[in-house]
Design an enzyme around this catalytic site. Sequence first.
Site, short mmCIF file in Angstrom:
data_model
loop_
_atom_site.label_atom_id
_atom_site.label_comp_id
_atom_site.label_asym_id
_atom_site.label_seq_id
_atom_site.Cartn_x
_atom_site.Cartn_y
_atom_site.Cartn_z
N TYR A 49 0.61 -1.64 0.05
CA TYR A 49 -0.18 0.15 -0.11
C TYR A 49 0.74 1.66 -0.14
O TYR A 49 1.70 1.26 1.19
CB TYR A 49 -1.15 -0.17 1.09
N GLU A 50 0.00 2.57 -0.95
CA GLU A 50 1.05 3.29 -0.84
C GLU A 50 1.22 4.06 0.45
O GLU A 50 2.37 4.94 0.40
CB GLU A 50 0.05 4.08 -1.81
N ALA A 51 0.55 3.98 1.62
CA ALA A 51 1.18 3.97 2.48
C ALA A 51 2.17 3.80 3.74
O ALA A 51 3.17 4.56 4.62
CB ALA A 51 -0.39 4.29 3.61
N GLY A 52 3.00 2.90 2.46
CA GLY A 52 3.91 2.15 2.83
C GLY A 52 3.98 1.15 3.70
O GLY A 52 4.54 0.27 5.03
N GLY A 129 -0.05 9.08 -6.06
CA GLY A 129 1.00 8.57 -6.34
C GLY A 129 0.31 7.95 -8.11
O GLY A 129 1.81 7.21 -8.30
#
Lengths: 251, 251, 300, 300
Positions: A49-52, A129
């Site tokens: 996920y983009e949030a890491g 993103g």
Amino acid sequence: MNYSASELMTINSARLLRDHDVVFVGVGLPNLACNLAQRTHAPNLLMIYEAGVIGARPARLPLSIGDPTLVSGAAAVCSMYEIFTLYLQRGNVDVGFLGGAQIDQFGNINVTVIGDYNHPKVRLPGSGGSMEIAAWANRCYIITPHQLRRFPARVDFHTSAGFLDGGDARAKTGVRGAGPQAVVTNLGILKPDANGELVLAALHPGCSFEQAQANTGWALKQAETMEVTPAPAEEDLRILREELDPQRIYI
Amino acid sequence: MNYSASELMTINSARLLRDHDVVFVGVGLPNLACNLAQRTHAPNLLMIYEAGVIGARPARLPLSIGDPTLVSGAAAVCSMYEIFTLYLQRGNVDVGFLGGAQIDQFGNINVTVIGDYNHPKVRLPGSGGSMEIAAWANRCYIITPHQLRRFPARVDFHTSAGFLDGGDARAKTGVRGAGPQAVVTNLGILKPDANGELVLAALHPGCSFEQAQANTGWALKQAETMEVTPAPAEEDLRILREELDPQRIYI
Amino acid sequence: MTKLTTLSEAIRQYVHDGDCVFAAGFTHLIPFAAGHEIIRQGRKNLVLARATPDLIYDQMVAAGCARKIIFSYIGNPGVGSLRIVRQEIEAGRLEWEEYSHFSMISRLQAGAAGLPFIPMNQTAATDLEKANPQYKRVVDPYSGREVIVVPPLNPDVAIVHVQRCDASGNAQIWGIIGEQKEAAFAARHVILTAEEIVDEEVIRSDPNRTVIPGFIVDAVCHVPYCAHPSYTQGYYDRDNPFYLAWDKISETPEAVKAYLDEWVYGVKDREEYWQKLGEETRKRLEVAPRISSPVNYGQY
Amino acid sequence: MTKLTTLSEAIRQYVHDGDCVFAAGFTHLIPFAAGHEIIRQGRKNLVLARATPDLIYDQMVAAGCARKIIFSYIGNPGVGSLRIVRQEIEAGRLEWEEYSHFSMISRLQAGAAGLPFIPMNQTAATDLEKANPQYKRVVDPYSGREVIVVPPLNPDVAIVHVQRCDASGNAQIWGIIGEQKEAAFAARHVILTAEEIVDEEVIRSDPNRTVIPGFIVDAVCHVPYCAHPSYTQGYYDRDNPFYLAWDKISETPEAVKAYLDEWVYGVKDREEYWQKLGEETRKRLEVAPRISSPVNYGQY
């Protein structure tokens, strides 16, 4: 069998995923598609996920890209700079999912603005993103309802690159990813031809080319081999409805 | 009172440190000097180690730059890339300690090679962190025995920058740190004059200018105000000998 | 998916003659057992990259495994000179490519991040830049001033020792972390050696502690005490007397040969090596526990 | 050295009219209480920087605090449009400077690292590059190809919410860490808000968990529930119904004014706000514990 447009798009998107794919997942339908694939034909799918968050195992349906359920029980967490460098820019991401307010004939996406950038008619959220996902993921998939306003011949703003003006325009930039490989809509699936133009490659059961053309802003071509997608399997619908989105938030 | 050359250099180095200084510490004498300063006039000294340790509180004398005693009980640990970017390059380090096989008239340091680089007569360890410490720490201090071979007029190789050829040569490069502010030897303390040339600024008790000149490879000037350093205090020696280096490994 | 294998098998599969090898670990977690296994398998013409070659590369160079060394500091840390690497360089028998620590780690960072180069501010010390053509300059388009740049380093294989990982290779490290993460992401293949293989639920109880995700790892090897004579935080101490002993051993080719014969060629694997070290040494390197305060991730 | 102070005092001292403010937190740990305090203190002409402005900046823009916004995604996350920021941009009343997430975070990384610029590979999408002159190009001296570069972002003040820190500001974070570290190192001043102020021995029991060292911190404020309606991993959940409610509230200026009057101007501080939310909401946001497996650092 009854199913919604969202269910249809989710199930067809899940089919595009391969076992062991490393997927940059967004919330909503992409998240459902990935979780469905993991529970069916792709048990080794790795969700990033983009949030890491790497290797998430959400215990509930995540309602935002940063939902805490993504972290508890995940394999790893990293910073935002790391997710975009070590994972995406480095080429460690197989699949990215994208959406868009506008997708054009060559798979370019606009999520920035309708009208002039400096005097926006409608100001959209902006890249997030997606600029880098579209460029650097090995394959990109777009999930979107098939509506005329969403499929103009040309986007007002290139937020992220498809095949640009077609031909070898994308390849010439040296961008590593292969670009959009499929657009899954409620009517069928568009895929790029050799020139990078999105053509109709499949129709869902009961949908027609005329419907697709009426909702597309350019003269839509058909792929050489046009397919009809298999109807959603009962088991897929059961997983979606009972396990993944029991409150029917997205489907 | 009896004391060794190492004790003398350590105590005089400790005096150069100010309370609240953030110090990039090396093992050996710099580590002893910092710990001594922290136990005397600089209780808020913050010790950072090249290996990525911040606010170390070593329970024993560290024997290498990566001794595990530096980590247990430290305030923070970061990666090597971070220690050189977020801490050093960003300007968060007040003081750096350096040593050197050769230190020249303008405070340039060589820890790379004696003789020709490509056909080394003596191959030394190389920069390690010293190239960037010398450039970016606000102030640098050098601790070294005063020997002729260590103080040539010009270094064989510029591993790290002092004042280059003197004048505004260093300032013109735009490097952020102020460069070497003192060289503490067993005879006295050298400091840069307005031209960046190292001149004798202080002598230790019982040491003479002639001794210093005899061990320096250029015509050594004296600072306008020459000082004699106070003899090591008994309490300083007690801390060094009983608390910091009871096995006398470095002192 | 399990990637568990033996160290011997992992080296056989992922370390080839001529490869660029990065045996990671800045002063901590140095994978000595892997270096010894490479020596036992007789690899040749390796390019050995590490900020601090340390004893591991001194031994590999002594055993004839290397053609070139890429480094930023050659010393026996806390002791003095790294005699064999130094002597081979002085004799012109070993190629070398040299950086400062920061430019060395910047090369790895560029390699890990997928960037064609990475910038650093100037240091005013230009001799190394002149000696190594890999250093270049680029003009900052905002100020017009020059910055120094280095290209990515992408080793063929990184060998990374960790405290614990699961069978898929999701790995957790604490203590000095050095360049472990960058080395793993920069390399084409990753061999993990681990003090402990734990259930994945242990890893997943603390995802922020995970430094290397399993999907970039090729082989997971359970090798307790892999880092001796360096150390593993919380598991055992640095064997400082051996670092001092090596300073003597490396003075003569005979002593080096005797050491390699006895401690590398003469043992099958790390377990045999560890037993051979003897009760007294093992006892001396033990450490008393000092446990971290837990944190709460919450059930969501 | 203690840096403990009240949030109100910290905002008074470190946030001035016209400042560039970075209220950090990618979806997690968003310091809403600090945003509300800035509104209460009537700051004007701020430049608000954040990857995702989220509701915190929507509210600050609504309250008239901002002259400009720097962002990479304006949305109400998981809900839809961020109405007030969007409407002010469409109306030409709010300046904006726009990036992709990666270029936004790269600006912070350059700021934190002390670099004059930082490179990124090309994305083939050039419209944003054309629209924002801060993007520039540099030729890679190794391949001759162009890379995209952005300059550092060095906010006047970063506000960073953390789970726990000591009185000196040594701070530990877990869960999504976003750009918390980069924001703190990039900024000229750092205000920490913390769910818990703990004894320094808790922090020092696990130094690898420390993301921000105290010496770069200016003020430490104990503000439990600071992040509501966003969340703090392990402490409380995201208040999703409020994110949905804001979508309605932000439709009309009257409803926004009523909200600000009641929930920002009408309360003294976060504690009063939290009590005012009521037992039911507080109960709904509670989370059951899920504790990390400890690690052993060893006594050396």
